[in-house]
Design a protein around this motif. Structure first.
Motif, mmCIF file in Angstrom:
data_model
loop_
_atom_site.group_PDB
_atom_site.id
_atom_site.type_symbol
_atom_site.label_atom_id
_atom_site.label_comp_id
_atom_site.label_asym_id
_atom_site.label_seq_id
_atom_site.Cartn_x
_atom_site.Cartn_y
_atom_site.Cartn_z
ATOM 1 N N HIS A 162 -18.960 3.661 3.758
ATOM 2 C CA HIS A 162 -18.142 2.579 4.299
ATOM 3 C C HIS A 162 -18.884 1.243 4.424
ATOM 4 N N HIS A 185 -7.535 -1.049 9.429
ATOM 5 C CA HIS A 185 -8.677 -0.162 9.158
ATOM 6 C C HIS A 185 -8.351 1.270 9.588
ATOM 7 N N ASP A 187 -9.593 5.076 9.935
ATOM 8 C CA ASP A 187 -10.901 5.733 10.043
ATOM 9 C C ASP A 187 -10.876 6.727 11.196
ATOM 10 N N ASP A 191 -16.871 2.615 13.537
ATOM 11 C CA ASP A 191 -17.784 1.794 12.725
ATOM 12 C C ASP A 191 -18.139 0.493 13.452
ATOM 13 N N PHE A 203 -22.722 2.047 7.296
ATOM 14 C CA PHE A 203 -21.375 2.616 7.398
ATOM 15 C C PHE A 203 -20.896 2.618 8.847
ATOM 16 N N TRP A 206 -20.350 -1.811 9.919
ATOM 17 C CA TRP A 206 -19.761 -2.883 9.111
ATOM 18 C C TRP A 206 -18.616 -3.584 9.837
ATOM 19 N N ASP A 278 -10.912 4.696 5.175
ATOM 20 C CA ASP A 278 -11.945 5.727 5.149
ATOM 21 C C ASP A 278 -11.219 7.063 5.063
HETATM 22 MN MN LIG Z 1 -15.773 4.418 8.235
#
Ligand SMILES: [Mn+2]
Length: 359
Positions: A162, A185, A187, A191, A203, A206, A278
């Protein structure tokens, strides 16, 4: 240097961004045979890059897995996801190829002068050529020029771990300085570390480092979060963003959740959205060929419906699918790990490319 010359240096033909001497040679060749008629894949690939102007959507492979050292393998994502996509039909994007990844490196900010010089020699046969050498730095450098030349062409990227979203989102955001932009996003993880073991970009960090582009809690929306040491309220209150954990997604349903997100974006006058997915946002039963599969996650149908509904209201002009690690086997359900994950990944990739083409 023009974009074509830059491509010849920073990129490799589709599937070739993972450096191997003989390993997987057949796999790379078989992908290129499906993409190009001629025997000279490199030549055909370079020729095809002349058509960017006529393309609404381009595909970029960023096969960099400098992941947490937990279970790597997302470097094979771009090759295997492309192959799986081509089993059904050609994908509706011009293939830009892969970033030429030096797998030991992540970002040029972590390198000393000697290493940069040595790597320039290895990549470009020229130690004084002022080009980056680490995958994230090369991705950002390439996309800065890409968006300068083709501001209206969209890029759908396949990772990689990622951390690749750091340059992807930055280049996309910086190329739209006057636009009101948002990040969606998906996931299992936030993150949102400011750094990991002293390393600034990874990862796990970010998202933290792209928050500057989304300066309101309704502009950065995370969906599917469940594996985190802290509560949702901690992240929302300290870092100025919004999260929807799977329990809530299941309770209110895909359509209604999408409309809640749409209302938030609308209130902020959002003009364009970046979608980062992700694969571990999905429950482990749908996506266990990934470094850190997590139970209690979302299903692909729900995610596709959220994406389609949001995309009907806001143009999704940048996107990535990351952390698909086809060769990783956690042995929850032996033999089906790779196939099921690739089925999930290709359904998502198809929906993402479809909505980005229409954007
Ligand atoms: Mn991720």
């Amino acid at each position: 240097m023009n974009l074509l010359e830059l491509s010849a240096l920073l990129l490799a033909p589709p599937g070739e961004g993972v450096f191997t001497v003989s390993n997987s040679k057949e796999r790379k060749a078989s992908l290129q045979n499906k993409l190009y008629d001629s025997q000279d894949a490199r030549l055909s690939w370079l020729e095809s890059l002349r058509d960017i102007k006529e393309s609404k959507l381009c595909l970029l492979g960023v096969p960099s897995d400098c992941g947490g050292g937990i279970l790597r393998g997302a470097n094979w994502g771009p090759l295997f996801v492309r192959e799986a996509l081509l089993k059904d039909a050609p994908y509706p994007a011009l293939d830009l190829g892969d970033i030429r990844v030096i797998p030991h490196l992540l970002h040029d900010e972590m390198l000393n002068v000697k290493t940069i010089r040595d790597c320039r020699k290895a990549l470009y046969q020229n130690e004084t050529l002022e080009l980056p050498v680490s995958p994230l730095s090369m991705t950002e450098y390439y996309l800065d020029q890409f968006y300068a030349d083709y501001p209206d062409t969209k890029v759908f990227a396949i990772g990689g771990d990622h951390s690749v979203s750091y340059p992807l989102v930055r280049a996309w955001a910086r190329s739209r300085p006057t636009k009101k932009i948002a990040l969606l996003h998906f996931d299992a993880h936030t993150d949102l570390l400011d750094s990991r073991l002293g390393v600034r970009i990874s990862f796990g960090s970010w998202t933290y480092h792209v928050r500057e582009f989304f300066p309101h809690k309704d502009l950065l929306v995370q969906v599917g979060i469940r594996s985190t040491a802290k509560e949702r309220t901690h992240w929302e209150n300290t870092l100025n963003l919004t999260q929807y954990w799977p329990e809530e997604v299941k309770k209110i349903g895909a359509k209604k959740l999408a409309h809640t997100i749409i209302e938030k974006y609308r209130a902020q006058n959002v003009e364009e959205v970046y979608l980062s997915f992700d694969i571990d946002a999905l429950d482990a039963q749908w996506a266990q060929a990934t470094g850190t599969p997590e139970g209690g996650g979302l299903d692909p149908v729900t995610c596709c419906e959220i994406i389609r509904t949001v995309a009907a209201e806001f143009p999704i002009t940048g996107g990535d699918l990351v952390e698909v690690a086809p060769l990783v086997n956690h042995d929850f359900h032996p033999n089906t790990h790779q196939e099921l994950t690739l089925i999930s990944a290709t359904s998502l990739a198809r929906v993402m490319m479809e909505v980005m083409t229409d954007a």
